[in-house]
Scaffold this active site. Structure first.
Site, PDB file in Angstrom:
ATOM      1  N   ASP A  95     -68.220 -64.545   6.393  1.00  0.00           N
ATOM      2  CA  ASP A  95     -67.372 -63.545   7.043  1.00  0.00           C
ATOM      3  C   ASP A  95     -67.037 -64.036   8.452  1.00  0.00           C
ATOM      4  O   ASP A  95     -67.887 -64.576   9.158  1.00  0.00           O
ATOM      5  CB  ASP A  95     -68.099 -62.195   7.092  1.00  0.00           C
ATOM      6  CG  ASP A  95     -67.162 -61.049   7.407  1.00  0.00           C
ATOM      7  OD1 ASP A  95     -66.955 -60.192   6.522  1.00  0.00           O
ATOM      8  OD2 ASP A  95     -66.627 -60.995   8.538  1.00  0.00           O
ATOM      9  N   ILE A  96     -65.801 -63.828   8.863  1.00  0.00           N
ATOM     10  CA  ILE A  96     -65.339 -64.302  10.179  1.00  0.00           C
ATOM     11  C   ILE A  96     -65.993 -63.506  11.315  1.00  0.00           C
ATOM     12  O   ILE A  96     -66.047 -63.980  12.451  1.00  0.00           O
ATOM     13  CB  ILE A  96     -63.791 -64.219  10.242  1.00  0.00           C
ATOM     14  CG1 ILE A  96     -63.232 -65.227  11.225  1.00  0.00           C
ATOM     15  CG2 ILE A  96     -63.301 -62.818  10.547  1.00  0.00           C
ATOM     16  CD1 ILE A  96     -61.737 -65.441  11.092  1.00  0.00           C
TER      17      ILE A  96
ATOM     18  N   ASN B 166     -67.056 -51.987   0.120  1.00  0.00           N
ATOM     19  CA  ASN B 166     -66.352 -50.863   0.721  1.00  0.00           C
ATOM     20  C   ASN B 166     -65.129 -50.523  -0.134  1.00  0.00           C
ATOM     21  O   ASN B 166     -64.494 -51.418  -0.686  1.00  0.00           O
ATOM     22  CB  ASN B 166     -65.901 -51.228   2.136  1.00  0.00           C
ATOM     23  CG  ASN B 166     -67.077 -51.529   3.053  1.00  0.00           C
ATOM     24  OD1 ASN B 166     -68.126 -50.889   2.950  1.00  0.00           O
ATOM     25  ND2 ASN B 166     -66.923 -52.498   3.937  1.00  0.00           N
TER      26      ASN B 166
ATOM     27  N   VAL C 148     -59.475 -55.274   3.301  1.00  0.00           N
ATOM     28  CA  VAL C 148     -58.809 -56.306   2.493  1.00  0.00           C
ATOM     29  C   VAL C 148     -58.856 -55.843   1.042  1.00  0.00           C
ATOM     30  O   VAL C 148     -59.942 -55.583   0.494  1.00  0.00           O
ATOM     31  CB  VAL C 148     -59.491 -57.689   2.640  1.00  0.00           C
ATOM     32  CG1 VAL C 148     -58.757 -58.731   1.792  1.00  0.00           C
ATOM     33  CG2 VAL C 148     -59.525 -58.128   4.108  1.00  0.00           C
TER      34      VAL C 148
ATOM     35  N   HIS D 178     -64.515 -57.341  -2.738  1.00  0.00           N
ATOM     36  CA  HIS D 178     -65.452 -58.320  -2.185  1.00  0.00           C
ATOM     37  C   HIS D 178     -66.789 -57.645  -1.961  1.00  0.00           C
ATOM     38  O   HIS D 178     -66.852 -56.490  -1.552  1.00  0.00           O
ATOM     39  CB  HIS D 178     -64.932 -58.917  -0.877  1.00  0.00           C
ATOM     40  CG  HIS D 178     -64.381 -57.921   0.090  1.00  0.00           C
ATOM     41  ND1 HIS D 178     -63.143 -57.330  -0.077  1.00  0.00           N
ATOM     42  CD2 HIS D 178     -64.910 -57.391   1.221  1.00  0.00           C
ATOM     43  CE1 HIS D 178     -62.932 -56.489   0.917  1.00  0.00           C
ATOM     44  NE2 HIS D 178     -63.986 -56.503   1.714  1.00  0.00           N
ATOM     45  N   MET D 179     -67.824 -58.378  -2.242  1.00  0.00           N
ATOM     46  CA  MET D 179     -69.174 -57.900  -1.992  1.00  0.00           C
ATOM     47  C   MET D 179     -69.644 -58.556  -0.706  1.00  0.00           C
ATOM     48  O   MET D 179     -69.657 -59.777  -0.578  1.00  0.00           O
ATOM     49  CB  MET D 179     -70.077 -58.304  -3.162  1.00  0.00           C
ATOM     50  CG  MET D 179     -71.349 -57.523  -3.229  1.00  0.00           C
ATOM     51  SD  MET D 179     -71.069 -55.821  -3.749  1.00  0.00           S
ATOM     52  CE  MET D 179     -71.266 -56.010  -5.513  1.00  0.00           C
ATOM     53  N   HIS D 180     -69.976 -57.714   0.271  1.00  0.00           N
ATOM     54  CA  HIS D 180     -70.604 -58.240   1.488  1.00  0.00           C
ATOM     55  C   HIS D 180     -72.062 -58.552   1.153  1.00  0.00           C
ATOM     56  O   HIS D 180     -72.779 -57.672   0.653  1.00  0.00           O
ATOM     57  CB  HIS D 180     -70.588 -57.194   2.598  1.00  0.00           C
ATOM     58  CG  HIS D 180     -69.235 -56.815   3.108  1.00  0.00           C
ATOM     59  ND1 HIS D 180     -68.718 -57.308   4.278  1.00  0.00           N
ATOM     60  CD2 HIS D 180     -68.294 -55.980   2.602  1.00  0.00           C
ATOM     61  CE1 HIS D 180     -67.516 -56.786   4.486  1.00  0.00           C
ATOM     62  NE2 HIS D 180     -67.232 -55.972   3.481  1.00  0.00           N
TER      63      HIS D 180
HETATM   64  P1  5GP Z   1     -63.780 -54.871   4.305  1.00  0.00           P
HETATM   65  O1  5GP Z   1     -63.647 -54.154   5.627  1.00  0.00           O
HETATM   66  O2  5GP Z   1     -62.475 -54.885   3.567  1.00  0.00           O
HETATM   67  O3  5GP Z   1     -64.924 -54.380   3.478  1.00  0.00           O
HETATM   68  O4  5GP Z   1     -64.176 -56.361   4.657  1.00  0.00           O
HETATM   69  C1  5GP Z   1     -63.263 -57.333   5.026  1.00  0.00           C
HETATM   70  C2  5GP Z   1     -64.053 -58.400   5.716  1.00  0.00           C
HETATM   71  O5  5GP Z   1     -63.227 -59.544   5.847  1.00  0.00           O
HETATM   72  C3  5GP Z   1     -64.517 -58.022   7.132  1.00  0.00           C
HETATM   73  O6  5GP Z   1     -65.935 -58.068   7.204  1.00  0.00           O
HETATM   74  C4  5GP Z   1     -63.854 -59.074   8.020  1.00  0.00           C
HETATM   75  O7  5GP Z   1     -64.675 -59.505   9.082  1.00  0.00           O
HETATM   76  C5  5GP Z   1     -63.549 -60.183   7.047  1.00  0.00           C
HETATM   77  N1  5GP Z   1     -62.398 -60.986   7.421  1.00  0.00           N
HETATM   78  C6  5GP Z   1     -61.213 -60.539   7.929  1.00  0.00           C
HETATM   79  N2  5GP Z   1     -60.375 -61.565   8.130  1.00  0.00           N
HETATM   80  C7  5GP Z   1     -61.040 -62.694   7.734  1.00  0.00           C
HETATM   81  C8  5GP Z   1     -60.672 -64.078   7.700  1.00  0.00           C
HETATM   82  O8  5GP Z   1     -59.570 -64.494   8.039  1.00  0.00           O
HETATM   83  N3  5GP Z   1     -61.615 -64.945   7.245  1.00  0.00           N
HETATM   84  C9  5GP Z   1     -62.859 -64.523   6.844  1.00  0.00           C
HETATM   85  N4  5GP Z   1     -63.708 -65.454   6.427  1.00  0.00           N
HETATM   86  N5  5GP Z   1     -63.225 -63.226   6.860  1.00  0.00           N
HETATM   87  C10 5GP Z   1     -62.314 -62.322   7.303  1.00  0.00           C
END
Ligand code: 5GP
Length: 114
Positions: free
Chosen positions: A30-31, A87, A96, A100-102
């Site tokens: 994760d970024i 989420n 996104v 995706h599984m964190h």
């Molecule tokens: P969500 O909020 O949809 O559950 O998680 C999306 C995740 O994607 C977030 O934890 C966010 O930090 C990560 N993310 C957003 N943009 C990027 C990116 O460009 N590269 C990577 N590796 N992770 C990203």
């Protein structure tokens, strides 16, 4: 199939630190990590939200979990434990729309998550 940030990571049109890959699943850092280890595990097929998971996806969802198990063991965090989170939509703070599984590991997690 709509393009998302994660479909671009799958097709390598944007870079990511890939830590796990098999035929069906990709795992990348994760970024904006929320733990010492914070990897996003995604299926290579596009499923927008948890609500869109159908019986036809049973196999890939199982593969997602198996990939996480392989990786947790590989980095030696399987016995310590970890948290996996998916989420969904606005209240879940999904940003996104490609499931995706964190995978969070390397520290004591707290509950409730906030
Ligand atoms: P969500 O909020 O949809 O559950 O998680 C999306 C995740 O994607 C977030 O934890 C966010 O930090 C990560 N993310 C957003 N943009 C990027 C990116 O460009 N590269 C990577 N590796 N992770 C990203």
């Amino acid at each position: 199939m709509s393009e998302t940030l994660f479909s671009k990571i799958i097709d390598r049109s944007i870079p990511a630190e890939i830590v796990y890959e098999d035929e069906h699943i990709l795992g990348f850092n994760d970024i904006n990590p929320q733990a010492p280890v914070h990897v996003l595990f995604i299926p290579k097929i596009a499923i927008a939200t948890h609500n869109d998971i159908k019986p036809e996806h049973d196999q890939v969802i199982a593969q997602l979990h198996h990939a996480i198990n392989i990786y947790a063991k590989e980095i030696g965090e399987d016995e310590n434990g970890y948290r996996i989170v998916m989420n969904c939509n606005a209240n879940g703070q999904q940003t996104v729309f490609h499931i995706h599984m964190h995978f969070l590991a390397g520290r004591q997690m707290l509950w409730p998550p906030g």
